[in-house]
Design an enzyme around this catalytic site. Structure first.
Site, mmCIF file in Angstrom:
data_model
loop_
_atom_site.group_PDB
_atom_site.id
_atom_site.type_symbol
_atom_site.label_atom_id
_atom_site.label_comp_id
_atom_site.label_asym_id
_atom_site.label_seq_id
_atom_site.Cartn_x
_atom_site.Cartn_y
_atom_site.Cartn_z
ATOM 1 N N ASN A 9 25.243 -16.212 17.102
ATOM 2 C CA ASN A 9 26.491 -16.961 16.914
ATOM 3 C C ASN A 9 26.926 -17.464 18.285
ATOM 4 O O ASN A 9 27.400 -16.689 19.117
ATOM 5 C CB ASN A 9 27.545 -16.017 16.305
ATOM 6 C CG ASN A 9 28.918 -16.674 16.231
ATOM 7 O OD1 ASN A 9 29.071 -17.872 16.473
ATOM 8 N ND2 ASN A 9 29.922 -15.872 15.882
ATOM 9 N N LYS A 11 29.323 -19.323 19.051
ATOM 10 C CA LYS A 11 30.788 -19.503 19.163
ATOM 11 C C LYS A 11 31.079 -20.853 19.827
ATOM 12 O O LYS A 11 30.341 -21.796 19.624
ATOM 13 C CB LYS A 11 31.413 -18.311 19.898
ATOM 14 C CG LYS A 11 31.030 -16.983 19.229
ATOM 15 C CD LYS A 11 31.821 -15.798 19.721
ATOM 16 C CE LYS A 11 31.355 -14.542 18.986
ATOM 17 N NZ LYS A 11 32.109 -13.353 19.360
ATOM 18 N N HIS A 95 34.430 -14.631 9.949
ATOM 19 C CA HIS A 95 34.312 -13.991 11.263
ATOM 20 C C HIS A 95 35.689 -13.474 11.692
ATOM 21 O O HIS A 95 36.708 -14.104 11.415
ATOM 22 C CB HIS A 95 33.758 -14.978 12.294
ATOM 23 C CG HIS A 95 33.340 -14.300 13.556
ATOM 24 N ND1 HIS A 95 34.248 -13.950 14.530
ATOM 25 C CD2 HIS A 95 32.139 -13.860 13.992
ATOM 26 C CE1 HIS A 95 33.606 -13.325 15.508
ATOM 27 N NE2 HIS A 95 32.329 -13.262 15.205
ATOM 28 N N GLU A 97 37.162 -13.580 14.399
ATOM 29 C CA GLU A 97 37.946 -14.538 15.194
ATOM 30 C C GLU A 97 38.662 -15.528 14.280
ATOM 31 O O GLU A 97 39.776 -15.959 14.565
ATOM 32 C CB GLU A 97 37.024 -15.240 16.201
ATOM 33 C CG GLU A 97 36.657 -14.284 17.340
ATOM 34 C CD GLU A 97 35.277 -14.490 17.938
ATOM 35 O OE1 GLU A 97 34.686 -15.566 17.761
ATOM 36 O OE2 GLU A 97 34.784 -13.538 18.591
ATOM 37 N N GLU A 167 30.900 -6.207 11.600
ATOM 38 C CA GLU A 167 31.238 -6.412 13.006
ATOM 39 C C GLU A 167 32.562 -5.712 13.303
ATOM 40 O O GLU A 167 33.631 -6.301 13.093
ATOM 41 C CB GLU A 167 31.383 -7.911 13.303
ATOM 42 C CG GLU A 167 30.120 -8.708 13.062
ATOM 43 C CD GLU A 167 30.092 -9.979 13.921
ATOM 44 O OE1 GLU A 167 29.138 -10.128 14.693
ATOM 45 O OE2 GLU A 167 31.030 -10.793 13.838
ATOM 46 N N GLY A 173 32.449 -8.624 21.898
ATOM 47 C CA GLY A 173 32.718 -9.181 23.220
ATOM 48 C C GLY A 173 33.269 -8.171 24.210
ATOM 49 O O GLY A 173 33.753 -8.538 25.279
ATOM 50 N N SER A 213 28.495 -6.667 20.516
ATOM 51 C CA SER A 213 27.834 -6.271 21.770
ATOM 52 C C SER A 213 26.395 -5.822 21.577
ATOM 53 O O SER A 213 25.939 -4.865 22.217
ATOM 54 C CB SER A 213 28.659 -5.205 22.501
ATOM 55 O OG SER A 213 29.949 -5.720 22.823
HETATM 56 P P1 13P Z 1 29.240 -10.226 20.994
HETATM 57 O O1 13P Z 1 27.770 -10.012 20.720
HETATM 58 O O2 13P Z 1 29.497 -11.155 22.123
HETATM 59 O O3 13P Z 1 29.984 -8.939 21.065
HETATM 60 O O4 13P Z 1 29.817 -10.998 19.687
HETATM 61 C C1 13P Z 1 29.564 -10.500 18.431
HETATM 62 C C2 13P Z 1 29.980 -11.501 17.417
HETATM 63 O O5 13P Z 1 31.157 -11.739 17.221
HETATM 64 C C3 13P Z 1 28.939 -12.211 16.675
HETATM 65 O O6 13P Z 1 29.481 -12.923 15.608
#
Ligand code: 13P
Length: 253
Positions: A9, A11, A95, A97, A167, A173, A213
């Site tokens: 992803n 982002k 997601h 976010e 997740e 992150g 992560s």
């Molecule tokens: P990270 O791997 O940067 O922690 O992000 C995970 C994520 O949100 C994947 O959709």
């Protein structure tokens, strides 16, 4: 029996030139891998360019979001038929976010899951608890709600197109990965829930990815857990070498 999936992803990162450079570096590094379903999810504006670059390769294309309606007066939205048209096979929905920053509800996410099933696209449905929820012992309630409402009225047949991504929000992150045991515990719970909502064959066939992560140095142990069927990777998917190492994971069991 479940084909592992490793999805990147991206982002809100990378220009057109950077996106195509990333997949061009990634392609040879994963070309020999015939056991993993490999997916990348660039920003909307780079989908066409990346689709062109990966044509004929073993990498598939996903979008990071969609709307539930195919067309109409919905300024700023992108629909499943248009994502299919540009070459996507999957769309990430729900997601954290999107839930946290854009106020997406389980009901909206469910309408997207239906729209994707109708269009013949796969969904990667993200779920996961926040740190507060985990500490208040609400993790299982949150996961139950997100799975139940996110998949509401989807048939067992339509579940063939659904991938679930667990997740935990506190691991996204932050560099704080769930331990192997924490990931396995949540995944086993989600699979048991799918048995309850559908049936055992459906639950056994549904892939559950871990996200939060995931890095080259922790993917092998995570992928060795019996109910971890893949990974949804953020930060580490932006570097071809790291993402290729994750795709080419080595289970330790
Ligand atoms: P990270 O791997 O940067 O922690 O992000 C995970 C994520 O949100 C994947 O959709």
């Amino acid at each position: 029996m479940r084909t592992p999936m490793i999805a990147g992803n991206w982002k809100l990162h990378k220009t057109l030139a950077e996106s195509s450079a990333l997949v061009r570096e990634l392609m040879p590094a994963v070309a020999a891998n015939q056991v993993v379903e490999i997916v990348v999810a660039p920003v909307f504006t780079a989908l066409d360019k990346v689709a062109e670059a990966i044509a004929g390769s073993n990498i598939k294309l996903a979008a990071q979001n969609c709307y539930s309606q195919p067309q109409g007066a919905f300024t700023g939205e992108v629909s499943p038929p248009l994502l299919k048209d540009v070459g996507c096979q999957y769309v990430i929905i729900g997601h954290s976010e999107r839930r946290q920053l854009f106020g997406e509800s389980d009901e909206l996410i469910n309408s997207k899951a239906h729209a994707l099933a109708k269009t013949g696209l796969g969904s990667i449905l993200c779920i996961g608890e926040t740190l507060d929820e985990r500490e208040a012992d609400q993790m299982f309630d949150v996961l139950r709600r997100q799975v139940r409402l996110g998949l509401k009225n989807l048939s067992a047949e339509q579940m063939a197109g659904v991938v679930i991504a667990y997740e935990p929000v506190w691991a996204i992150g932050t560099g704080k990965t769930a331990s192997d045991a924490q990931a396995q515990e949540a995944h086993a719970f989600i699979r048991a829930l799918l048995t309850e909502l559908y049936d055992k064959p459906t639950a056994n066939a549904t892939r559950i990815l871990y996200g939060g992560s995931v890095k080259p140095d922790n993917v092998d142990n995570l992928m060795s857990q019996p109910d971890v069927d893949g990974a949804l990777v953020g930060g580490a998917s932006l570097k071809a070498e790291d993402f290729a190492r994750i795709v080419n994971f080595q289970t330790t069991t």
